[in-house]
Design an enzyme around this catalytic site. Structure first.
Site, PDB file in Angstrom:
ATOM      1  N   LYS A  39       0.799  -1.372  -0.074  1.00  0.00           N
ATOM      2  CA  LYS A  39      -0.070  -0.104  -0.267  1.00  0.00           C
ATOM      3  C   LYS A  39       1.326   1.388  -0.088  1.00  0.00           C
ATOM      4  O   LYS A  39       1.540   1.298   0.507  1.00  0.00           O
ATOM      5  CB  LYS A  39      -0.872   0.241   1.274  1.00  0.00           C
ATOM      6  CG  LYS A  39      -2.250  -0.798   1.790  1.00  0.00           C
ATOM      7  CD  LYS A  39      -3.006  -1.214   0.115  1.00  0.00           C
ATOM      8  CE  LYS A  39      -4.219  -2.461   0.502  1.00  0.00           C
ATOM      9  NZ  LYS A  39      -5.141  -2.354  -0.806  1.00  0.00           N
ATOM     10  N   ASP A  65      -0.082  -0.153  -4.481  1.00  0.00           N
ATOM     11  CA  ASP A  65      -1.747   0.168  -4.776  1.00  0.00           C
ATOM     12  C   ASP A  65      -2.037   1.908  -3.568  1.00  0.00           C
ATOM     13  O   ASP A  65      -1.813   1.861  -2.364  1.00  0.00           O
ATOM     14  CB  ASP A  65      -2.555  -1.043  -3.774  1.00  0.00           C
ATOM     15  CG  ASP A  65      -4.143  -0.626  -3.465  1.00  0.00           C
ATOM     16  OD1 ASP A  65      -4.740   0.389  -4.257  1.00  0.00           O
ATOM     17  OD2 ASP A  65      -4.989  -2.161  -3.122  1.00  0.00           O
ATOM     18  N   GLU A  95      -1.685   0.376  -8.738  1.00  0.00           N
ATOM     19  CA  GLU A  95      -3.350   0.337  -8.342  1.00  0.00           C
ATOM     20  C   GLU A  95      -4.291   1.135  -7.795  1.00  0.00           C
ATOM     21  O   GLU A  95      -3.894   1.618  -6.881  1.00  0.00           O
ATOM     22  CB  GLU A  95      -3.678  -0.987  -7.969  1.00  0.00           C
ATOM     23  CG  GLU A  95      -5.026  -1.511  -7.760  1.00  0.00           C
ATOM     24  CD  GLU A  95      -5.381  -2.989  -6.500  1.00  0.00           C
ATOM     25  OE1 GLU A  95      -3.785  -3.738  -6.876  1.00  0.00           O
ATOM     26  OE2 GLU A  95      -5.949  -2.774  -5.878  1.00  0.00           O
ATOM     27  N   GLU A 107     -11.560  -3.507  -8.143  1.00  0.00           N
ATOM     28  CA  GLU A 107     -12.256  -3.669  -6.473  1.00  0.00           C
ATOM     29  C   GLU A 107     -13.621  -2.679  -6.490  1.00  0.00           C
ATOM     30  O   GLU A 107     -14.505  -3.133  -5.838  1.00  0.00           O
ATOM     31  CB  GLU A 107     -11.314  -3.681  -5.717  1.00  0.00           C
ATOM     32  CG  GLU A 107     -11.361  -2.560  -4.933  1.00  0.00           C
ATOM     33  CD  GLU A 107      -9.394  -2.826  -4.241  1.00  0.00           C
ATOM     34  OE1 GLU A 107      -8.518  -2.512  -4.338  1.00  0.00           O
ATOM     35  OE2 GLU A 107      -9.758  -2.132  -2.708  1.00  0.00           O
ATOM     36  N   ASP A 111     -13.491  -8.214  -8.739  1.00  0.00           N
ATOM     37  CA  ASP A 111     -14.288  -9.646  -7.783  1.00  0.00           C
ATOM     38  C   ASP A 111     -14.876  -9.701  -7.486  1.00  0.00           C
ATOM     39  O   ASP A 111     -16.527  -9.510  -7.857  1.00  0.00           O
ATOM     40  CB  ASP A 111     -13.674  -8.401  -6.165  1.00  0.00           C
ATOM     41  CG  ASP A 111     -13.481  -9.023  -5.569  1.00  0.00           C
ATOM     42  OD1 ASP A 111     -14.176 -10.055  -4.881  1.00  0.00           O
ATOM     43  OD2 ASP A 111     -13.243  -8.696  -3.673  1.00  0.00           O
ATOM     44  N   HIS A 155      -9.177  -9.261  -7.133  1.00  0.00           N
ATOM     45  CA  HIS A 155      -8.712  -8.738  -5.869  1.00  0.00           C
ATOM     46  C   HIS A 155     -10.015  -9.717  -4.660  1.00  0.00           C
ATOM     47  O   HIS A 155     -10.942  -9.935  -5.310  1.00  0.00           O
ATOM     48  CB  HIS A 155      -9.612  -7.049  -6.477  1.00  0.00           C
ATOM     49  CG  HIS A 155     -10.075  -6.733  -4.900  1.00  0.00           C
ATOM     50  ND1 HIS A 155     -11.473  -7.034  -3.842  1.00  0.00           N
ATOM     51  CD2 HIS A 155      -8.878  -6.445  -3.913  1.00  0.00           C
ATOM     52  CE1 HIS A 155     -10.674  -6.526  -2.443  1.00  0.00           C
ATOM     53  NE2 HIS A 155     -10.013  -6.023  -2.765  1.00  0.00           N
TER      54      HIS A 155
END
Lengths: 380, 380
Positions: free
Chosen positions: A183, A212, A238, A264, A287, A314
């Site tokens: 992240k 992400d 992402e 997602e 997802d 995801h």
């Protein structure tokens, strides 16, 4: 549906059956330790909503969806109060028809959001019945050449410092992972860059590393960050910005070298269509738990195929592993930090950067009642 | 926020207050007779979810949302289970901040849908507190030149034949309406055209007539129908095709003469932004009950203003009347077939094609407990 072509005559030969009954369960499953990202704050548990459908043919299918901690009661309610009375008695063999009717009947409160999570659980349960009726695991229904697919560890790790990150990466490499996603979205870009550098150091040069931001950046900041980490060979960036700002994605792609990924937060197939058209993405990450189940996922996979894009996933790796093993244009399976698979009888197997789909007939996700039942909060 | 400029210093001068408590109620309100449109089938009741917020300042605000019969339990759940614990204690005077935090905290299950309905009810309750704290009715908070706005009767009448339609139009003209909107989307275009002709015959040449397909047409059919009714002087064609097919709207606008309208199914401000950009609409029709309340509605009103478009409304006329009276670029208020106003102490007043906003301090919607309480199904 393209990816069903090899089995389409067998699927069409399955007998029609009425949907006879449906049970719904709501669980709150604690996480071993708190997980943090830039937009959703701290997760201490996840919500799991399980839907058990029995057909007039005697076959039971189990579907489910999950959230990071909010909205699960409402998903449970949509399934139990709104969708169940509408689909009882419908032909469960015609999944596309059931799917379209759920979308249409609740359209006014829908177009994605919580409705898509609810539809997903039901759709997965119907696919479970379909696969069991064919006496095949999902990956074989989809004609996969093998049960293996490339995977990566998706960390929810924004709270961790450089040393802790390096420990985390080593731990997952020891468990068979070769690729990881971290992240970003700390207060300063410099901190984000440092964390990426720390991970690359222990991951080695040849293994895939993704980042992400959970849409916490502005367009300008995303471009600045992206250019700051280009030497670390990032496989994708992402959700740099809000999933509503399709055109900003294209602007970031234009100004930087790192391929973009999202999905997602897109809960409608039509949103993926628009994202492909306007966002210049390289990877789509639907997802199954919120895009309308396996039916929704395969519709997005078809869009990706037509656009020449890779399809990733995801969350809920215990289910997606069977889909990505089968899709010729699959990217990498996210092994998500919510360990739903640990509450099934077949926790995900990982070796040398590959994940392996289970051999059970059905969608391959069989919950371990002994482990899960202590977390049950509601059922109907 | 542009349309608050005249009162912005008074609003800023209001004292901060903590949100102290929230009560939520769920009602199923029967309709006098079944109502039919092309996409939602037959309505026999509507769901009403009421949210009562009390501030530490002692002021109570009442907000609400509604549905055509599905999803209401889930909306109730999102408010009671997810949003209430998050907003208790927050500063209720800073509505924008509360609104943004609700959107962000539940984003993963959101981006519109059921979450937007839930946010709407809370937002309206906070606006009620704001207006009461200013000792003004909503239309005066928004600096309206008068409490009047042009209106029309929005029929849900696809089940009615030509004679019945003519009776319906006459009945509403006798009640003070001069403009009406009818549903289209029958099996044959010829039937739709006949129904339009029947209405135009009794409505006269000078009164506004609109049509609404509830996205039941294809692009091709919409073009054919539109060209078939061009001689009937249709003021707008509402939702010819799916609200997801923005570009199809533009294609229809290009090929026909009738202006296009949509909005009731767009539950995010960002969706309106995109609809303005890609759909070539003439009228925007947000609904306070599903676009994020008055805050969401005013954001869309600003987008309409910038784009030079008219702002109309969908549903809950008892509230929208105060907004459209105030907005300089308002089109026409829909007087919706769900008679929520009949369950308030001030049913909507209509005269010569104009509707009049109530003079109560607050948002102007005060439920009549004696009428509403028999329909209460859940509360917390």
């Amino acid at each position: 549906m393209k990816f069903l072509d090899a089995r389409s005559s067998e699927i069409e030969a399955l007998e029609a059956f009425g949907i006879k009954s449906m049970a719904v369960e709501y669980y709150q499953v604690p996480l071993a330790e708190p997980l943090v990202d830039a937009s959703h704050g701290t997760h201490t548990f996840f919500e799991l909503i399980v839907c058990r459908i029995t057909g007039e043919n005697g076959v039971e299918g189990v579907g489910y969806t999950y959230t990071g901690g909010s909205g699960g009661h409402a998903i449970y309610s949509v399934i139990a109060d709104d969708l169940k009375p509408r689909i009882l008695g419908k032909n469960g063999a015609d999944i596309e028809d059931v799917w379209q009717s759920m979308q249409k009947d609740l359209h006014y409160v829908g177009r994605g959001g919580i409705l898509s999570f609810a539809i997903s659980a039901i759709d997965i349960a119907l696919w479970d019945i379909r696969c069991k009726s064919l006496n095949l695991p999902l990956w074989q229904v989809l004609n996969a050449p093998s049960n293996a697919t490339a995977c990566y560890a998706g960390f929810i790790d924004l709270h961790l410092g450089g040393d802790e990150l390096q420990q985390l990466v080593k731990k997952h490499m020891a468990m068979g992972q070769t690729a990881v996603k971290t992240k970003v979205g700390r207060e300063n870009i410099a901190e984000d860059v440092e964390r990426v550098a720390a991970i690359r150091e222990v991951l080695g040069d040849d293994n895939a590393l993704m980042v992400d931001a959970n849409w916490s950046y502005t367009k300008e900041r995303a471009i600045e960050f992206s250019n700051s980490v280009s030497k670390y060979n990032i496989s994708w960036f992402e959700e740099p910005v809000s999933p509503d700002e399709f055109e900003d994605y294209a602007a970031i792609a234009e100004a930087t070298d790192i391929p973009l990924a999202m999905g997602e937060n897109l809960h409608l197939v039509e949103e993926f269509e628009r994202a492909i058209k306007y966002s210049d993405l390289a990877y789509l990450q639907p997802d199954c738990s919120n895009i309308g189940g396996i039916t929704g996922f395969l519709k997005v996979a078809e869009l990706a195929d037509k656009a020449g894009l890779k399809i990733c996933s995801h969350g809920m790796h215990e289910l997606h592993v069977s889909l990505l093993a089968a899709l010729p244009h699959s990217g990498m399976l996210e092994v998500h930090s919510f360990p739903i698979d640990q509450y099934t009888i077949s926790p995900l197997k990982i070796r040398d950067g590959q994940a392996f789909a289970p051999d059970h007939n059905g969608v391959g996700v069989i919950f371990d009642e002994a482990k899960l039942s202590p977390h049950l909060k509601m059922q109907s």
